[in-house]
Design a protein around this motif. Sequence first.
Motif, PDB file in Angstrom:
ATOM      1  N   LYS A 172      43.863 -35.605 -34.070  1.00  0.00           N
ATOM      2  CA  LYS A 172      43.520 -36.887 -33.244  1.00  0.00           C
ATOM      3  C   LYS A 172      43.789 -36.321 -31.678  1.00  0.00           C
ATOM      4  CE  LYS A 172      45.739 -39.960 -35.505  1.00  0.00           C
ATOM      5  NZ  LYS A 172      46.088 -41.200 -36.161  1.00  0.00           N
ATOM      6  N   LEU A 173      45.228 -35.821 -31.579  1.00  0.00           N
ATOM      7  CA  LEU A 173      45.570 -35.409 -30.298  1.00  0.00           C
ATOM      8  C   LEU A 173      44.726 -34.447 -29.750  1.00  0.00           C
ATOM      9  CD1 LEU A 173      49.437 -35.902 -30.969  1.00  0.00           C
ATOM     10  CD2 LEU A 173      47.939 -37.519 -29.673  1.00  0.00           C
ATOM     11  N   THR A 174      44.297 -33.612 -30.497  1.00  0.00           N
ATOM     12  CA  THR A 174      43.629 -32.229 -29.877  1.00  0.00           C
ATOM     13  C   THR A 174      42.146 -32.838 -29.275  1.00  0.00           C
ATOM     14  OG1 THR A 174      44.749 -30.630 -31.338  1.00  0.00           O
ATOM     15  CG2 THR A 174      42.606 -30.151 -30.378  1.00  0.00           C
ATOM     16  N   LEU A 175      41.603 -33.655 -30.156  1.00  0.00           N
ATOM     17  CA  LEU A 175      40.494 -34.319 -29.609  1.00  0.00           C
ATOM     18  C   LEU A 175      40.594 -35.372 -28.513  1.00  0.00           C
ATOM     19  CD1 LEU A 175      39.003 -35.709 -33.147  1.00  0.00           C
ATOM     20  CD2 LEU A 175      38.063 -33.722 -31.774  1.00  0.00           C
ATOM     21  N   LEU A 176      41.729 -36.166 -28.374  1.00  0.00           N
ATOM     22  CA  LEU A 176      41.929 -36.623 -27.243  1.00  0.00           C
ATOM     23  C   LEU A 176      42.201 -35.793 -25.956  1.00  0.00           C
ATOM     24  CD1 LEU A 176      42.999 -39.098 -25.566  1.00  0.00           C
ATOM     25  CD2 LEU A 176      45.350 -38.872 -26.338  1.00  0.00           C
ATOM     26  N   LEU A 177      42.652 -34.494 -26.234  1.00  0.00           N
ATOM     27  CA  LEU A 177      42.616 -33.581 -25.237  1.00  0.00           C
ATOM     28  C   LEU A 177      41.386 -33.079 -24.936  1.00  0.00           C
ATOM     29  CD1 LEU A 177      44.787 -31.745 -23.563  1.00  0.00           C
ATOM     30  CD2 LEU A 177      44.531 -29.982 -25.498  1.00  0.00           C
ATOM     31  N   ALA A 178      40.374 -32.787 -25.668  1.00  0.00           N
ATOM     32  CA  ALA A 178      39.296 -32.355 -25.390  1.00  0.00           C
ATOM     33  C   ALA A 178      38.365 -33.450 -24.615  1.00  0.00           C
ATOM     34  CB  ALA A 178      38.573 -32.077 -26.699  1.00  0.00           C
ATOM     35  N   VAL A 179      38.646 -34.914 -24.973  1.00  0.00           N
ATOM     36  CA  VAL A 179      37.828 -35.694 -24.345  1.00  0.00           C
ATOM     37  C   VAL A 179      38.065 -36.200 -23.082  1.00  0.00           C
ATOM     38  CG1 VAL A 179      37.517 -38.250 -24.552  1.00  0.00           C
ATOM     39  CG2 VAL A 179      37.101 -36.871 -26.432  1.00  0.00           C
ATOM     40  N   THR A 180      39.616 -35.843 -22.711  1.00  0.00           N
ATOM     41  CA  THR A 180      40.003 -36.086 -21.430  1.00  0.00           C
ATOM     42  C   THR A 180      39.955 -34.872 -20.593  1.00  0.00           C
ATOM     43  OG1 THR A 180      42.198 -35.487 -22.345  1.00  0.00           O
ATOM     44  CG2 THR A 180      41.659 -37.954 -22.182  1.00  0.00           C
TER      45      THR A 180
END
Length: 200
Positions: free
Chosen positions: A160-168
């Motif tokens: 989840k946090l890696t996806l957040l990193l990618a989205v931002t």
Amino acid sequence: MDTTTAGVGGVTQPIGFSGRLGSYIGLAAGNLALTIVTLGTYRFWAKTRVRRFLWEHTTFQGEPLEYRGRGIEKLIGALIVFAVLAVPLFGFSIVSALLSAAGYKEWVPLLLLVVDLALLYLFGVGLYRSQRYMLSRTAWRGIRGGMLHGGWRYGLSYLKLTLLLAVTLGFTSPFVSTRLWNLRMDDAMFGSASFSASAQ
């Protein structure tokens, strides 16, 4: 090299390191030579020797740390990781070929996305279990370290946090890094004492 850390009741407890640069260079040179001769296979034993050198020359309250890991354990662990990662990749190649042959090529990108997410999740689990292994092979006065869980819950947080990193677009990197660090350290144990991290 000596430094200090706050102990129980505010009393400083010395942490020392007695390793010499010359000894470490000799160890590193020997490891490099053996790794080259064995076509990379010796790197698992090389890493173990480096850790043992660093641990044994690090003292806390006058007592050295002890590293109990073995090269063969790291080799077996690497083989397990290879097998775990190879399964979804092999499955993707088979299923995508079948979908293409059946005229459902539009499903292949979706399947690839699922495989990528699965690999990302497993990578997070691997990071957690790597720390668990290192702590479990670390001892001080016979007391060993460890982790509370197997890493499966951490893998989901990592995903989840890696996806957040990618989205931002990477702007949340400080938050993601500290959050993942806190999650791992909050699960760490040394004997019956638990770690706590609140990095901001």
